[in-house]
Design a protein around this motif. Structure first.
Motif, mmCIF file in Angstrom:
data_model
loop_
_atom_site.group_PDB
_atom_site.id
_atom_site.type_symbol
_atom_site.label_atom_id
_atom_site.label_comp_id
_atom_site.label_asym_id
_atom_site.label_seq_id
_atom_site.Cartn_x
_atom_site.Cartn_y
_atom_site.Cartn_z
ATOM 1 N N UNK A 1 29.198 0.064 -60.098
ATOM 2 C CA UNK A 1 28.662 -0.727 -58.810
ATOM 3 C C UNK A 1 28.896 0.057 -57.734
ATOM 4 N N UNK A 2 27.857 -0.306 -56.770
ATOM 5 C CA UNK A 2 28.168 0.404 -55.329
ATOM 6 C C UNK A 2 27.634 -0.745 -54.397
ATOM 7 N N UNK A 3 28.457 -0.774 -53.404
ATOM 8 C CA UNK A 3 28.333 -1.663 -52.182
ATOM 9 C C UNK A 3 28.199 -0.918 -50.859
ATOM 10 N N UNK A 4 27.351 -1.139 -49.965
ATOM 11 C CA UNK A 4 27.127 -0.448 -48.691
ATOM 12 C C UNK A 4 27.738 -1.773 -47.761
ATOM 13 N N UNK A 5 28.639 -1.058 -46.942
ATOM 14 C CA UNK A 5 29.223 -2.036 -45.808
ATOM 15 C C UNK A 5 29.194 -0.990 -44.606
ATOM 16 N N UNK A 6 28.368 -1.271 -43.401
ATOM 17 C CA UNK A 6 28.500 -0.610 -42.297
ATOM 18 C C UNK A 6 28.371 0.907 -42.678
ATOM 19 N N UNK A 7 29.398 1.866 -42.327
ATOM 20 C CA UNK A 7 29.229 3.401 -42.825
ATOM 21 C C UNK A 7 29.908 3.548 -44.144
ATOM 22 N N UNK A 8 30.307 2.383 -44.909
ATOM 23 C CA UNK A 8 30.971 3.042 -46.002
ATOM 24 C C UNK A 8 30.344 2.577 -47.094
ATOM 25 N N UNK A 9 30.688 3.253 -48.212
ATOM 26 C CA UNK A 9 30.076 2.977 -49.499
ATOM 27 C C UNK A 9 31.332 2.450 -50.481
ATOM 28 N N UNK A 10 31.173 1.573 -51.024
ATOM 29 C CA UNK A 10 32.513 0.859 -52.075
ATOM 30 C C UNK A 10 31.832 1.319 -53.349
ATOM 31 N N UNK B 1 37.047 10.943 -45.479
ATOM 32 C CA UNK B 1 37.724 9.721 -45.422
ATOM 33 C C UNK B 1 37.214 9.225 -46.603
ATOM 34 N N UNK B 2 37.953 9.145 -47.677
ATOM 35 C CA UNK B 2 38.083 8.563 -48.953
ATOM 36 C C UNK B 2 39.185 7.855 -49.440
ATOM 37 N N UNK B 3 39.431 6.589 -49.896
ATOM 38 C CA UNK B 3 40.159 6.012 -50.277
ATOM 39 C C UNK B 3 40.096 5.572 -51.521
ATOM 40 N N UNK B 4 41.107 5.834 -52.571
ATOM 41 C CA UNK B 4 40.968 5.590 -54.008
ATOM 42 C C UNK B 4 42.215 4.317 -54.223
ATOM 43 N N UNK B 5 41.691 3.037 -54.933
ATOM 44 C CA UNK B 5 42.404 2.137 -55.280
ATOM 45 C C UNK B 5 42.547 2.282 -56.901
ATOM 46 N N UNK B 6 43.597 2.823 -57.665
ATOM 47 C CA UNK B 6 43.422 3.318 -58.927
ATOM 48 C C UNK B 6 44.241 2.306 -59.694
ATOM 49 N N UNK B 7 43.810 2.476 -61.202
ATOM 50 C CA UNK B 7 44.545 1.411 -61.986
ATOM 51 C C UNK B 7 45.061 0.030 -61.597
ATOM 52 N N UNK B 8 44.000 -0.604 -61.247
ATOM 53 C CA UNK B 8 43.981 -1.994 -60.788
ATOM 54 C C UNK B 8 44.221 -3.003 -61.855
ATOM 55 N N UNK B 9 43.964 -2.725 -63.067
ATOM 56 C CA UNK B 9 43.831 -3.723 -64.135
ATOM 57 C C UNK B 9 43.696 -2.903 -65.280
ATOM 58 N N UNK B 10 44.158 -3.740 -66.505
ATOM 59 C CA UNK B 10 43.798 -2.958 -68.005
ATOM 60 C C UNK B 10 42.666 -3.259 -68.709
ATOM 61 N N UNK B 11 41.867 -4.428 -68.268
ATOM 62 C CA UNK B 11 40.771 -4.555 -68.996
ATOM 63 C C UNK B 11 39.585 -4.763 -68.188
ATOM 64 N N UNK B 12 39.636 -4.241 -67.123
ATOM 65 C CA UNK B 12 38.088 -4.128 -66.428
ATOM 66 C C UNK B 12 38.039 -5.208 -65.295
ATOM 67 N N UNK B 13 36.998 -4.633 -64.066
ATOM 68 C CA UNK B 13 37.126 -5.229 -62.996
ATOM 69 C C UNK B 13 35.639 -5.958 -62.981
ATOM 70 N N UNK B 14 35.293 -7.381 -62.838
ATOM 71 C CA UNK B 14 34.241 -7.790 -63.109
ATOM 72 C C UNK B 14 33.797 -9.011 -61.808
ATOM 73 N N UNK B 15 32.781 -9.529 -62.044
ATOM 74 C CA UNK B 15 32.256 -10.323 -60.933
ATOM 75 C C UNK B 15 32.481 -10.025 -59.623
ATOM 76 N N UNK B 16 31.992 -8.872 -59.272
ATOM 77 C CA UNK B 16 32.456 -8.265 -57.871
ATOM 78 C C UNK B 16 31.077 -8.403 -57.050
ATOM 79 N N UNK B 17 31.228 -9.082 -55.891
ATOM 80 C CA UNK B 17 30.356 -9.058 -54.845
ATOM 81 C C UNK B 17 31.091 -8.845 -53.482
ATOM 82 N N UNK B 18 29.969 -8.679 -52.448
ATOM 83 C CA UNK B 18 30.328 -8.390 -50.980
ATOM 84 C C UNK B 18 30.057 -9.482 -50.151
ATOM 85 N N UNK B 19 30.917 -9.995 -49.545
ATOM 86 C CA UNK B 19 30.962 -11.209 -48.716
ATOM 87 C C UNK B 19 31.571 -11.011 -47.305
ATOM 88 N N UNK B 20 30.572 -10.583 -46.367
ATOM 89 C CA UNK B 20 30.835 -10.491 -44.975
ATOM 90 C C UNK B 20 31.516 -9.019 -45.114
#
Length: 196
Positions: free
Chosen positions: A96-105, A120-139
């Motif tokens: 998935x990719x989300x655009x927020x102002x000048x950033x791409x998530x 300027x690239x930030x990585x948040x690695x190994x957040x879980x074991x079984x996947x990231x789901x139900x992602x959305x951008x709110x404000x």
């Protein structure tokens, strides 16, 4: 000329040979994500980008930059149309990719990356074991669920909030129990041994 790149439907059947990206990527007969680049002098070249493990194909110019963010089925590259080698490459499963102002998530199976510029690239690695789901951008917040297992082997979901202004990441308490088959009951009711 404003156009500096174009995603192609496939590698051209004739013309100049394409360039494999990365250099040790696909051999000359394997097809990845084909992108045509147009240099400032109007000459063109075609990059054959090695793909990752998702179906996401995406390309856009980074804000206030000549650099281009490319996602080739999960693999991420930052390119400049004047150069045939990536400035940066990372990841393999962005879905998935989300655009927020000048950033791409970029959201992968287990990690999140925030791309604003080549420096300027930030990585948040190994957040879980079984996947990231139900992602959305709110404000200014990216919200979603992290799927994990506890020490008893039972699945659970944790919510999360990532503030894209501050890059602060907060996990939320367990929000929903996953349906889990009780293997102890199966073992009691379905004996695999037999008395003779």
């Amino acid at each position: 000329m404003n156009e500096t790149f174009k995603i192609l439907k496939g590698l051209p059947a004739y013309g100049e040979i394409y360039i494999s990206i990365p250099e040790n990527g696909y051999s000359e007969f394997s097809e990845g994500l084909a992108i045509k680049f147009i240099k400032k002098d109007n000459t063109e070249w075609i990059g054959n980008f090695e793909t990752g493990s998702s179906s996401l194909k995406f390309a856009t110019k980074l804000k206030d930059s000549e650099n281009i963010l490319i996602i080739a089925c999960g693999n991420c590259y930052i390119m400049n149309s004047e150069e045939t080698q990536p400035k940066v490459e990372f990841g393999h499963d962005y879905k998935y990719i989300f655009e927020y102002n000048t950033k791409f998530v970029l959201v992968g199976e287990y990690s999140i990356s925030i791309v604003e510029s080549i420096d300027n690239i930030e990585h948040l690695d190994n957040l879980c074991y079984e996947g990231i789901t139900n992602v959305k951008l709110e404000n200014e917040n990216l919200i979603g669920e992290l799927n994990n297992y506890d020490s008893y082997g039972e699945g659970y979901k944790n919510g999360f909030i990532l503030n894209l202004e501050t890059s602060e990441f907060k996990g939320i308490e367990r929000i929903k129990k996953q349906n889990k088959i009780n293997t102890e009951n199966i073992a009691k009711n379905n004996k695999w041994w037999k008395l003779w």
